[in-house]
Structure formats: C-alpha cells, structure tokens
Design an enzyme around this catalytic site. Structure first.
Site, PDB file in Angstrom:
ATOM      1  CE  LYS A  88      92.282   3.754  -7.205  1.00  0.00           C
ATOM      2  NZ  LYS A  88      92.873   3.483  -5.953  1.00  0.00           N
ATOM      3  CB  CYS A 131      90.756   8.106  -4.049  1.00  0.00           C
ATOM      4  SG  CYS A 131      91.384   7.370  -2.541  1.00  0.00           S
TER       5      CYS A 131
END
Ligand code: SAJ
Length: 425
Positions: A221, A275
């Site tokens: 990720k 993010c």
C-alpha cells in the site's frame, strides 16, 4: 467460517462505504465511531461525508436494519479497523532532517476498544494504511488486553483470533465502484488468517484477493501511494522548469504523452489528501538512508504551495502597477477550489486550503473562496468569504485556480491576472 455480524471501527471515508457494502449484501453490520454526530447521522440513514452513490446505499442499509452505528464496540464475528494514521505532532529528527513519524494512537485505541468483546474464532483486520510492522503491533496490543485468548504471533495457526492487514486502495470519488472491482491485497499473519479474510471480503469484492504476509501488504500500500507521489512530483517539477523556460507545461505533457510508453501525470498546487501526502513518510521514517527518491518527491510536492503563493504575489504586484490608484487593500483575490482534489468535499491535507489560508493571512485586501462542494468555511477559514463562481469571476481582481472541479472546467473564463495551477482556463 461464516461472518454474519461484522463490526467496522471508524466510519470515515473508508469505513462507512465498507460497512455499507457488507450491509448491502445482507450482513449485520455494527459501525463504531467516537464521533457522536457521525453515529447519529448514519442512524438516520444519512451520511456525513460526500461520496457519490454512498447516500443511497447507507439509507437502504439502515432502513432495512442491516447497518447501525454506535460509539461503543459490540460483539461480532469480524472486526475491520479503518481509523486514521496521522503523523505525530513533533516530527522525528534523523541526521538533522525533520521526518514526520507515524502516529498509531488511533489503532491502539481501536484495538483496546474491541479487545473486551473479542471471542475465539473472531477475525480482526487492519485496513488503515500503516507503517510496516503496525499489524504485528496491533496484534500485541490485542494480546496484552486479552491474556485469556491466543493470537497468531504466539499460537500460529492454532490461535483463537485471526489477524490480517488488508489495505484499502479505493479512490475518493469512486469508492463504491472501486470497493467492488479492485483487487485486494490480503496480508494474513498466517495462511489461515489470510483465508478467513478472503472469505470475508468475497462477500462483495469481485476483484481478485491476492494473499501475502502482513508486512508485505503494509509495504504494498505504501509503495502504490509513493509511486504516485513520485510521478506527481515529476509533473510538478516540470511545471517549475517550464515556467522558467517560458513553455506551456500542459501542452508539453500532452505532447510527451503521445509517446507510446510515456504517461506523465498533471501538475497542481501540491499533493493533498490523507494518503499520498502522508504514506511516503511512513517509508522514509523507517528507512531514511535508502528512501532517497521518495523523500525528494515529498519535498518537491510540499514545496509547490509556496511557489504558487509567490506567483499570486507577482500578479498582485502586476495589478498594482497597471492600476496605480489602487492599493493592496483594494484587491480581491479569488481562490477557486479548497478540496484536495476535484469534485469532493474533503479538505484533509489540502494544498488548496493551505494556500488560501496563507493568502488570507498575508494579503491586505479580501480573499474569496469558491468551493461548490462545501456549504460553510467558518470553521476552517474565518477570514475568507465563500462566494459563487459567477461573483468571483465578475468581481475579483486576481484569480487563482487551485482545484479542477467540474463546475470550473465547464465555465470558460479569460482574465489577465490569473494563476491557473490546473491549466483549465
Ligand atoms: N494529483 C496531482 N496530479 C495528478 C493526480 C493527482 O496533482 O495527476 C494530486 C491530487 O490533486 C491530490 C493528490 O494528488 O491532491 C492525490 O490525489 P489522487 O487522486 O492521486 O489520490 P487519492 O489521495 O485521492 O487516493 C490515493 C489512491 N492511490 C493511488 O492512486 C496509488 C487510492 O487508490 C488510495 O486508496 C488512496 O490514495 C488511499 O486511501 O491511500
């Protein structure tokens, strides 16, 4: 193994859509959040965030009795933790360079909260984007709180509780579709943990569920978002170079992208959201010696807002030169867009918001903001007036495009005093 009761901890941009998807497949979902307003809103069948299609799904799930929200965890067969992983307030210093350190407090609090209701056979999944090692850390916190249960780090495949890291990878604005269609990385602490997690996600995921271990899933990720950050940094660096060389960066990129193996992203006012502007630091803070490109990309993207502010200052100076009877106090600067990207209301780590804030602090005249996705900015921008697109275009003096919202792209506008960070006008 069957998961009929699922608990989602953290009902934000990831947790709420995920909870709603399980509920839409007729699973009984208990959503847990510390924010009473969010809990009350969801229990009325409404949503407290902007995400296309989500309102309809949540409304149906609550009305049919499959989704309810609460502030305290209740027993369930599976627990998904989708809480924020911000930075610590004080930055870590390594070799004289400030490197933000991840703050796992929300994960710690969430695991302590669910620990009291865990029972043998339960599955705990960490979905929050996390630094490498966070899932093992969460497993230790759970084990500390429940010495009567066994966990994979000590009991392996025989453990009472199964634990996995399954990072969310959905794009804000497309969450409902991507939750179903995207492949999932399933990082179980043991193979049985992965199998249990696959079974859970297959309730609604149509993409492939690919298994690995928890650490690799964490790193996968972080790698995806760091890759995008590096690519955006390349585009942002090009915009600075082109400005020096008097070249239109948008034309340049569209020409270069005609090459069959080139796909340059778009420059902007900087990189925002919780993010891409955050996750690369989780790699840099663990391996500062090795993560050189990733670190530089962060610095390039974080440096873009002050470059934009300098451009606005230059336009103000040009305006004053052209209008010698006016002073800086007479000048209205209109900022188009506050969200961190187009067509959403999300202000987290938004360069547009930060630039607007900085301008309102330094400019002697008025600063207006146009943000079609937000009703009020009083809490975040006390000295900035929210106005309509039409009013800003007609009556402001300096125009600063910060977000390429569809409403802005649909309206053609030509003005001498323009800083267009998205190349739309
Ligand atoms: N941006 C640019 N230029 C571009 C593309 C984006 O400046 O060409 C900026 C945006 O304006 C925004 C920021 O980058 O400020 C991030 O936007 P984004 O659309 O690239 O990504 P996010 O933060 O909305 O979602 C990302 C996605 N990750 C990747 O595409 C690799 C998403 O799949 C993740 O699930 C999400 O992060 C997350 O939650 O981690």
């Amino acid at each position: 193994m069957s998961f009929n009761h699922i608990s989602v901890i953290g009902l934000g941009y990831i947790g709420l859509p995920t909870a709603a998807m399980f509920a839409s497949r007729k699973k009984h979902v208990i959503g847990v959040d510390v924010n009473q307003h969010a809990v009350d809103t969801i229990n009325k069948g409404e949503i407290h965030i902007v995400e296309p299609e989500l309102d309809i799904i949540v409304h149906a799930a609550v009305t049919e009795g499959y989704l309810k929200a609460t502030t305290t965890p209740e027993p369930a067969d599976a627990f998904l933790i989708a809480v924020p992983t911000p930075f610590k307030n004080s930055e870590g210093e390594q070799n004289g360079i400030n490197i933000p350190e991840p703050d796992l407090t929300y994960i710690q609090k969430a695991s302590q909260a669910i620990a009291s209701v865990l029972k043998p056979g339960d599955l705990v999944i960490l979905e929050s984007t996390s630094p490498v090692g966070a899932t093992e850390q969460m497993a230790d916190w759970l084990a500390e709180s429940r010495p009567d249960l066994t966990f994979p780090q000590n009991a392996g495949e025989k453990s009472d509780i199964r634990i996995a890291h399954c990072p969310e990878r959905v794009l804000p604005g497309h969450v409902v579709r991507e939750l179903v269609e995207n492949d999932r990385v399933i990082g179980g602490m043991t193979p049985k943990c992965s199998q249990a997690a696959i079974e859970l996600y297959k309730t609604f995921v149509e993409g492939e569920c690919v298994t690995t271990n928890a650490r690799t899933a964490e790193m996968a990720k972080l790698t995806e978002n760091s890759c995008r950050d590096v690519q955006i940094a390349f585009a942002n660096e090009l915009s600075l170079i082109c400005d020096e060389l008097d070249i239109d960066v948008w034309e340049l990129i569209s020409l270069a992208n005609r090459h069959p193996r080139i796909n340059i992203l778009q420059p902007g006012p900087g990189v925002g959201g919780h993010c891409i502007a955050v996750d690369p630091w989780f790699i840099v803070s663990k391996t500062p010696e090795q993560a050189k490109i990733i670190h530089t990309a962060r610095q390039v993207n974080d440096g873009k807002p002050s470059w934009v502010i300098d451009k606005v200052k230059l336009e103000i100076a040009n305006f004053l030169q052209d209008n010698p009877t006016k002073t800086a106090q007479d000048i209205v600067v209109a900022c188009y867009g506050l969200a961190f990207k187009p067509d959403i209301d999300d202000l987290r780590e938004s360069p547009a918001l930060n630039i607007t804030k900085a301008l309102s602090n330094m400019h002697a005249g008025s600063v207006w903001a146009v943000e079609p996705n937000i009703a009020s900015v009083e809490n975040v921008l006390s000295t900035v007036e929210l106005t309509s697109l039409e009013n800003a275009q007609e009556n402001a003096d300096i125009h600063l495009v910060l977000v390429d919202h569809s409403q802005f792209k649909a309206s053609k506008f030509n003005t001498k005093y323009l800083v267009d960070t998205k190349g739309i006008w």
